[in-house]
Write a protein that holds these residues in place. Sequence first.
Motif, short mmCIF file in Angstrom:
data_model
loop_
_atom_site.label_atom_id
_atom_site.label_comp_id
_atom_site.label_asym_id
_atom_site.label_seq_id
_atom_site.Cartn_x
_atom_site.Cartn_y
_atom_site.Cartn_z
N PHE A 37 -5.69 -5.50 -44.04
CA PHE A 37 -5.15 -4.75 -42.91
C PHE A 37 -5.41 -3.27 -43.11
N PRO A 38 -5.77 -2.52 -42.03
CA PRO A 38 -6.05 -2.98 -40.66
C PRO A 38 -7.55 -3.06 -40.42
N GLN A 39 -7.91 -3.84 -39.43
CA GLN A 39 -9.30 -3.98 -39.02
C GLN A 39 -9.55 -3.36 -37.65
N ALA A 40 -8.55 -2.69 -37.09
CA ALA A 40 -8.64 -2.08 -35.77
C ALA A 40 -7.64 -0.93 -35.71
N PRO A 41 -7.68 -0.10 -34.66
CA PRO A 41 -6.71 1.00 -34.54
C PRO A 41 -5.27 0.51 -34.53
N VAL A 42 -4.38 1.31 -35.07
CA VAL A 42 -2.95 1.03 -35.11
C VAL A 42 -2.24 1.96 -34.14
N ARG A 43 -1.30 1.42 -33.39
CA ARG A 43 -0.52 2.23 -32.44
C ARG A 43 0.84 2.52 -33.03
N MET A 44 1.25 3.79 -33.00
CA MET A 44 2.60 4.17 -33.43
C MET A 44 3.35 4.73 -32.23
N ILE A 45 4.38 4.02 -31.79
CA ILE A 45 5.18 4.43 -30.64
C ILE A 45 6.23 5.43 -31.10
N VAL A 46 6.32 6.54 -30.38
CA VAL A 46 7.28 7.61 -30.70
C VAL A 46 8.21 7.78 -29.50
N PRO A 47 9.53 7.70 -29.71
CA PRO A 47 10.47 7.75 -28.58
C PRO A 47 10.83 9.15 -28.10
N PHE A 48 9.95 10.12 -28.33
CA PHE A 48 10.21 11.50 -27.93
C PHE A 48 8.96 12.10 -27.31
N PRO A 49 9.11 13.17 -26.52
CA PRO A 49 7.93 13.83 -25.95
C PRO A 49 7.08 14.47 -27.05
N ALA A 50 5.83 14.71 -26.72
CA ALA A 50 4.93 15.38 -27.66
C ALA A 50 5.42 16.79 -27.95
N GLY A 51 5.30 17.21 -29.19
CA GLY A 51 5.62 18.58 -29.55
C GLY A 51 6.96 18.77 -30.23
N GLY A 52 7.86 17.79 -30.14
CA GLY A 52 9.17 17.91 -30.79
C GLY A 52 9.09 17.63 -32.28
N PRO A 53 10.17 17.87 -33.03
CA PRO A 53 10.15 17.68 -34.48
C PRO A 53 9.75 16.28 -34.93
N SER A 54 10.30 15.25 -34.31
CA SER A 54 9.95 13.89 -34.71
C SER A 54 8.51 13.56 -34.37
N ASP A 55 8.04 14.03 -33.22
CA ASP A 55 6.65 13.79 -32.83
C ASP A 55 5.69 14.45 -33.81
N VAL A 56 5.96 15.68 -34.20
CA VAL A 56 5.10 16.38 -35.15
C VAL A 56 5.10 15.65 -36.49
N ALA A 57 6.28 15.20 -36.93
CA ALA A 57 6.36 14.47 -38.19
C ALA A 57 5.57 13.16 -38.13
N ALA A 58 5.67 12.45 -37.01
CA ALA A 58 4.94 11.20 -36.86
C ALA A 58 3.43 11.43 -36.87
N ARG A 59 2.97 12.45 -36.18
CA ARG A 59 1.54 12.76 -36.14
C ARG A 59 1.02 13.17 -37.51
N THR A 60 1.85 13.87 -38.27
CA THR A 60 1.45 14.27 -39.62
C THR A 60 1.24 13.05 -40.50
N LEU A 61 2.17 12.12 -40.44
CA LEU A 61 2.03 10.89 -41.22
C LEU A 61 0.83 10.08 -40.74
N ALA A 62 0.64 10.01 -39.42
CA ALA A 62 -0.46 9.24 -38.85
C ALA A 62 -1.82 9.72 -39.36
N ARG A 63 -1.98 11.03 -39.47
CA ARG A 63 -3.26 11.57 -39.95
C ARG A 63 -3.54 11.13 -41.38
N SER A 64 -2.51 11.08 -42.20
CA SER A 64 -2.69 10.64 -43.58
C SER A 64 -2.98 9.14 -43.65
N LEU A 65 -2.30 8.35 -42.83
CA LEU A 65 -2.56 6.91 -42.81
C LEU A 65 -3.99 6.62 -42.39
N GLU A 66 -4.50 7.40 -41.47
CA GLU A 66 -5.89 7.21 -41.02
C GLU A 66 -6.87 7.36 -42.18
#
Length: 331
Positions: A37-66
Amino acid sequence: MTNPTNALRRRARALFCASLLAATAMLPASPAVAQTFPQAPVRMIVPFPAGGPSDVAARTLARSLEKTWGQPVVIDNRPGANGAIAAKAAQNATADGYTLLWATSSTLAVSYRQNAQDPTADAEFVPVSSVGRFGFGLYVAPAVPAASVAELIAYGRTHPGQLNVATSNLAESMAAIQFMKSSGVNMVRVPYKGAQQVMPDLLEGRVQVNFVPIAAGLEHARAGKLRLLATSLPARSSATPDVPTMAEAGLPEVSVSGWQFVVAPPRTPAPLADAISRTVGQALQDAAVRAQYDRQLLQIEPGTPAATAQLVKNEMRTWDAFLRENAGQLE
């Protein structure tokens, strides 16, 4: 002429094979599947608008996972309904690891509470990992004549209903309600769709008070455009050594913290959740991730699926009590 005995045997064999296939389909994914795993793109759902603290934290982690996975991690922002929209999308996703939910304690609490009223709902997310938690800061606009929590309380008590407190999510609402109940100050709560919409109004004084992750307003406070009166941290932060905690200010009841989790849809196989958890743990050691989280004042606290499950259980007790006691005050 067909032999009845042979026909019965063939039917029995067919039923056995069908039941075996059904049982096999319900078995957890093999370790080999988790390893590839994985053999295709992974989707991470974020329950907040783009630009907020949780969204920025999620995107930061996502870049490392990639970088580790060699596959894109696509952020899917689903704000609204205190996280219930995002949670429902994740609950309905296939349990194959290719959809993950970036969840906060309040997101999970709202989701579980709604699904508890539906006996057909499968609301049990599979914990993958805790990420860490934000401490919240009590910020006031410069026009508010208060340089401390005590002065804010004194002003609020003599000017009931004249202070507007902005809230952009359920955690901020929790902090505001805890403050009002413990201090006896009556403020008007003004709900916003996202944290990034609050700050301009707070800076302009259209709202006067906001409980928000500390880093969101810290630069404005350092520039004298806002005033940081206290934090919800258990101890003073090295980033704000002169700012007392709410407990030091006499209000230990104001104790909300912004836990951030990665969870998977219900029925996600344990070997797969374990494999994703290990990758998340590695990502949280990434220098770029740690640097960004330091800037956000997000305290990193990774956990195994089992440890995360226990943490979520503890958080749900706190949040369930809060939601039951304050249902009439929440949007």
